[in-house]
Design a protein around this motif. Sequence first.
Motif, PDB file in Angstrom:
ATOM      1  N   ALA A  23      63.801 -92.537 -48.656  1.00  0.00           N
ATOM      2  CA  ALA A  23      62.521 -93.154 -48.185  1.00  0.00           C
ATOM      3  C   ALA A  23      61.914 -92.085 -47.153  1.00  0.00           C
ATOM      4  O   ALA A  23      62.494 -91.927 -46.397  1.00  0.00           O
ATOM      5  N   LEU A  24      60.713 -91.507 -47.401  1.00  0.00           N
ATOM      6  CA  LEU A  24      60.642 -90.344 -46.318  1.00  0.00           C
ATOM      7  C   LEU A  24      59.159 -90.478 -46.027  1.00  0.00           C
ATOM      8  O   LEU A  24      58.354 -90.632 -46.546  1.00  0.00           O
ATOM      9  N   LEU A  25      59.181 -90.470 -44.685  1.00  0.00           N
ATOM     10  CA  LEU A  25      57.954 -90.487 -43.768  1.00  0.00           C
ATOM     11  C   LEU A  25      57.171 -89.102 -43.979  1.00  0.00           C
ATOM     12  O   LEU A  25      58.071 -88.004 -43.624  1.00  0.00           O
ATOM     13  N   PRO A  26      56.084 -88.960 -43.990  1.00  0.00           N
ATOM     14  CA  PRO A  26      55.397 -87.396 -44.180  1.00  0.00           C
ATOM     15  C   PRO A  26      55.705 -86.581 -42.702  1.00  0.00           C
ATOM     16  O   PRO A  26      55.855 -87.297 -41.475  1.00  0.00           O
ATOM     17  N   LEU A  27      55.567 -85.383 -42.816  1.00  0.00           N
ATOM     18  CA  LEU A  27      55.782 -84.501 -41.714  1.00  0.00           C
ATOM     19  C   LEU A  27      54.372 -84.271 -41.020  1.00  0.00           C
ATOM     20  O   LEU A  27      53.169 -84.609 -41.407  1.00  0.00           O
ATOM     21  N   GLU A  82      57.665 -93.000 -56.048  1.00  0.00           N
ATOM     22  CA  GLU A  82      56.425 -93.982 -55.771  1.00  0.00           C
ATOM     23  C   GLU A  82      55.965 -93.881 -54.540  1.00  0.00           C
ATOM     24  O   GLU A  82      56.790 -93.814 -53.428  1.00  0.00           O
ATOM     25  N   PRO A  83      54.707 -94.241 -54.269  1.00  0.00           N
ATOM     26  CA  PRO A  83      54.086 -94.161 -53.051  1.00  0.00           C
ATOM     27  C   PRO A  83      54.904 -95.343 -51.989  1.00  0.00           C
ATOM     28  O   PRO A  83      55.145 -96.373 -52.784  1.00  0.00           O
ATOM     29  N   TRP A  84      55.189 -95.086 -50.786  1.00  0.00           N
ATOM     30  CA  TRP A  84      56.007 -96.032 -50.134  1.00  0.00           C
ATOM     31  C   TRP A  84      54.863 -96.601 -48.852  1.00  0.00           C
ATOM     32  O   TRP A  84      54.355 -95.705 -48.355  1.00  0.00           O
ATOM     33  N   GLY A  85      54.849 -97.838 -48.579  1.00  0.00           N
ATOM     34  CA  GLY A  85      54.063 -98.178 -47.314  1.00  0.00           C
ATOM     35  C   GLY A  85      54.699 -98.034 -45.862  1.00  0.00           C
ATOM     36  O   GLY A  85      54.126 -98.449 -44.934  1.00  0.00           O
ATOM     37  N   PRO A 142      52.983 -80.453 -44.952  1.00  0.00           N
ATOM     38  CA  PRO A 142      52.284 -81.388 -44.028  1.00  0.00           C
ATOM     39  C   PRO A 142      51.600 -82.564 -44.776  1.00  0.00           C
ATOM     40  O   PRO A 142      50.686 -82.242 -45.662  1.00  0.00           O
ATOM     41  N   GLY A 143      52.158 -83.587 -44.683  1.00  0.00           N
ATOM     42  CA  GLY A 143      51.570 -84.968 -45.421  1.00  0.00           C
ATOM     43  C   GLY A 143      51.734 -85.150 -46.736  1.00  0.00           C
ATOM     44  O   GLY A 143      51.296 -86.000 -47.313  1.00  0.00           O
ATOM     45  N   PHE A 144      52.885 -84.358 -47.559  1.00  0.00           N
ATOM     46  CA  PHE A 144      53.148 -84.608 -48.902  1.00  0.00           C
ATOM     47  C   PHE A 144      54.341 -84.179 -49.377  1.00  0.00           C
ATOM     48  O   PHE A 144      54.953 -83.526 -48.541  1.00  0.00           O
ATOM     49  N   PHE A 145      54.795 -84.683 -50.527  1.00  0.00           N
ATOM     50  CA  PHE A 145      56.220 -84.414 -50.844  1.00  0.00           C
ATOM     51  C   PHE A 145      55.890 -84.131 -52.708  1.00  0.00           C
ATOM     52  O   PHE A 145      55.117 -84.495 -53.051  1.00  0.00           O
ATOM     53  N   GLN A 198      51.256 -87.796 -51.989  1.00  0.00           N
ATOM     54  CA  GLN A 198      50.727 -87.957 -50.501  1.00  0.00           C
ATOM     55  C   GLN A 198      51.216 -89.003 -49.668  1.00  0.00           C
ATOM     56  O   GLN A 198      51.392 -90.145 -50.198  1.00  0.00           O
ATOM     57  N   GLY A 199      51.508 -88.637 -48.498  1.00  0.00           N
ATOM     58  CA  GLY A 199      52.040 -89.773 -47.809  1.00  0.00           C
ATOM     59  C   GLY A 199      53.602 -89.926 -47.829  1.00  0.00           C
ATOM     60  O   GLY A 199      54.015 -89.305 -48.238  1.00  0.00           O
ATOM     61  N   ALA A 200      53.809 -91.147 -47.216  1.00  0.00           N
ATOM     62  CA  ALA A 200      55.248 -91.599 -47.451  1.00  0.00           C
ATOM     63  C   ALA A 200      55.476 -92.110 -49.030  1.00  0.00           C
ATOM     64  O   ALA A 200      54.610 -92.295 -49.660  1.00  0.00           O
TER      65      ALA A 200
END
Length: 117
Positions: free
Chosen positions: A113-117, A41-44, A19-22, A30-32
């Motif tokens: 490119a992954l959006l969090p769960l 790298e973090p993605w917007g 939940p919320g991380f990869f 954390q996040g996308a």
Amino acid sequence: MKLTPSDFGGSVPVDGYGPGFFRVGGKVVQGAVLVTAAGAEPWGGLDDRAALTALAGRVDVLFIGMGADVAHAPADLVASLQAVGVAVEAMASPTAARTYNVTLSEGRRVACALLPL
């Protein structure tokens, strides 16, 4: 969830997610997240199109994880990526992470490119 290890030839796989991380290459993001063979790298998110179009010439296929559920990527995003030579496959984020790992282990030029769960 932890993913099954494989031989990635020095490339960086997605190791797990929750939940919320990869977890990518042993590091938690954390996040996308945008993952390539070189790292993460973090993605917007879906509005951060510049990060995705910058993949042109470096990857052939981008797997977009749309979160916990299967959903279509925005048509204009898909069109802009296809215009620069990047094929797009949208699916749920867990499926995108696993598909990325499998195709990466085959030596293919892929990113996710992954959006969090």
